[in-house]
Design an enzyme around this catalytic site. Structure first.
Site, PDB file in Angstrom:
ATOM      1  N   TYR A   2       1.969   5.565   6.584  1.00 33.94           N
ATOM      2  CA  TYR A   2       2.574   4.588   5.525  1.00 33.94           C
ATOM      3  C   TYR A   2       4.110   4.205   6.425  1.00 33.94           C
ATOM      4  O   TYR A   2       4.362   2.972   6.389  1.00 33.94           O
ATOM      5  CB  TYR A   2       2.903   5.533   4.443  1.00 33.94           C
ATOM      6  CG  TYR A   2       3.991   4.841   3.351  1.00 33.94           C
ATOM      7  CD1 TYR A   2       3.473   3.612   2.654  1.00 33.94           C
ATOM      8  CD2 TYR A   2       4.920   5.286   3.162  1.00 33.94           C
ATOM      9  CE1 TYR A   2       4.200   2.918   1.846  1.00 33.94           C
ATOM     10  CE2 TYR A   2       5.986   4.556   2.361  1.00 33.94           C
ATOM     11  CZ  TYR A   2       5.592   3.408   1.544  1.00 33.94           C
ATOM     12  OH  TYR A   2       6.391   2.716   0.857  1.00 33.94           O
ATOM     13  N   TYR A  39       0.894  -1.251  -0.049  1.00 33.98           N
ATOM     14  CA  TYR A  39       0.014   0.126   0.014  1.00 33.98           C
ATOM     15  C   TYR A  39       1.012   1.317   0.025  1.00 33.98           C
ATOM     16  O   TYR A  39       1.596   1.446   0.963  1.00 33.98           O
ATOM     17  CB  TYR A  39      -0.793   0.136   1.054  1.00 33.98           C
ATOM     18  CG  TYR A  39      -1.983   1.036   1.181  1.00 33.98           C
ATOM     19  CD1 TYR A  39      -3.222   0.890   1.224  1.00 33.98           C
ATOM     20  CD2 TYR A  39      -1.684   2.397   1.351  1.00 33.98           C
ATOM     21  CE1 TYR A  39      -4.200   1.807   1.158  1.00 33.98           C
ATOM     22  CE2 TYR A  39      -2.615   3.389   1.471  1.00 33.98           C
ATOM     23  CZ  TYR A  39      -3.522   3.193   1.138  1.00 33.98           C
ATOM     24  OH  TYR A  39      -4.543   4.082   1.106  1.00 33.98           O
TER      25      TYR A  39
END
Ligand SMILES: NC(=O)c1ccc[n+]([C@@H]2O[C@H](COP(=O)([O-])OP(=O)(O)OC[C@H]3O[C@@H](n4cnc5c(N)ncnc54)[C@H](OP(=O)(O)O)[C@@H]3O)[C@@H](O)[C@H]2O)c1
Length: 277
Positions: A122, A58
């Site tokens: 992230y 991702y």
């Protein structure tokens, strides 16, 4: 069999093009969705795996702030499950991570043992992935890289060339320092790391350092594009995620263990742009 997840990523497509992992099976998200742990487990249970390379992730840094569960599932829980099966079934696991595991407060190249402290989700999800892999699996190879670009997918080099043709000027931040990585150089090092059975965390990017602003100016200069590039501060850009101000990776460990030299980012970029239109 070598399985490579993330066939459509920049890295996955470049691995395929390079032919360096001949005979490997490339898996699209449709073939193996890392957010579906049940089907991932079924895959890991039933396939005869020699090496599993995870080129999927991702990677939308801003959207990860509002999709925390999904980004953690793909970047941490799925890699952790693969690492568990790799340990039990004795296959090699190669995984990629990021310079965004660092907070950027120390303005010196970071080594594999430098303290991590992500400042966005992230980075946190990738660090959680690293930690859970290493806790379960002593043979896995994790390569942290930075500012990746290739002829495939979305990346800074392609975006700058596209926007320079559409706009009268560009505005690019000059207060974040890092180092670009040409995907093909990373893949050659990964191949050697696989052959020499490296284990643990290694850093790989091209050599040197730059800001996004200087990176943009260098791209346009090499392509003889005259669009001016205005330098701005990151505080002038509204983004969901904050990013480290400095994330240059120290590559001494991989250079020593693989006995390789890494070319400067400017040289890699020059070669890349010669063939890229
Ligand atoms: N790009 C960078 O600047 C950078 C910097 C540092 C580290 N890295 C790391 O390097 C590795 C490769 O990055 P990249 O830039 O090549 O990636 P990328 O081009 O952004 O591609 C990511 C890929 O992951 C796939 N993916 C997303 N969710 C998935 C899921 N649930 N199941 C299976 N596949 C899924 C995407 O598939 P769809 O397209 O079908 O959604 C896409 O093909 C990643 O580990 C990344 O964290 C990248």
């Amino acid at each position: 069999m070598i399985y490579i997840a993330g066939a459509s990523s920049q890295l996955g497509q470049e691995i395929k093009k390079s032919g360096l992992f001949s005979g490997a099976i490339f898996l699209e998200k449709n073939d193996l969705d890392l957010s579906k742990l049940d089907s991932l487990e079924k895959f890991l249970n039933t396939k005869k795996i020699k090496t599993f390379i995870n080129a999927a992730a991702y990677t939308n840094v801003d959207r990860a702030e509002s999709e925390k569960s999904l980004s953690s599932l793909v970047n941490s829980h799925a890699p952790s499950l693969i690492a568990q099966y790799a340990e039990e079934k004795k296959f090699k696991f190669i995984h990629f991570s990021t310079d965004y595991v660092f907070d950027g407060e120390i303005k010196e190249p970071r080594t594999e043992i430098s303290a991590t402290h992500p400042i966005n989700h992230y980075g946190q999800s990738k660090l959680d992935g690293e930690n859970s892999i290493l806790k379960i699996n002593s043979h896995a190879l994790i390569i942290r890289t930075s500012w990746l670009y290739s002829s495939f997918g979305n990346n800074f080099v392609k975006t700058i060339l596209k926007l320079a043709n559409e706009r009268s000027y560009l505005a690019v931040i000059d207060d974040q320092t890092g180092c670009p990585t040409l995907a093909t150089d990373l893949i050659k090092a990964t191949k050697l790391g696989h052959e020499q059975d490296l284990k643990g965390i290694y850093h790989f990017s091209n050599e040197g350092k730059t800001t996004w602003h200087n990176f943009a100016e260098t791209i346009l200069k090499l392509k003889r594009v005259k669009t001016p590039v205005k330098a701005i501060k990151s505080s002038e850009l509204i983004t969901q995620a904050i990013r480290p101000k400095y994330s240059v990776l120290d590559k001494t460990k991989i250079k020593t263990h693989l006995n390789i030299q890494i070319r400067p980012w400017t040289e890699a970029l020059q070669e890349f742009l010669k063939d890229f239109s």
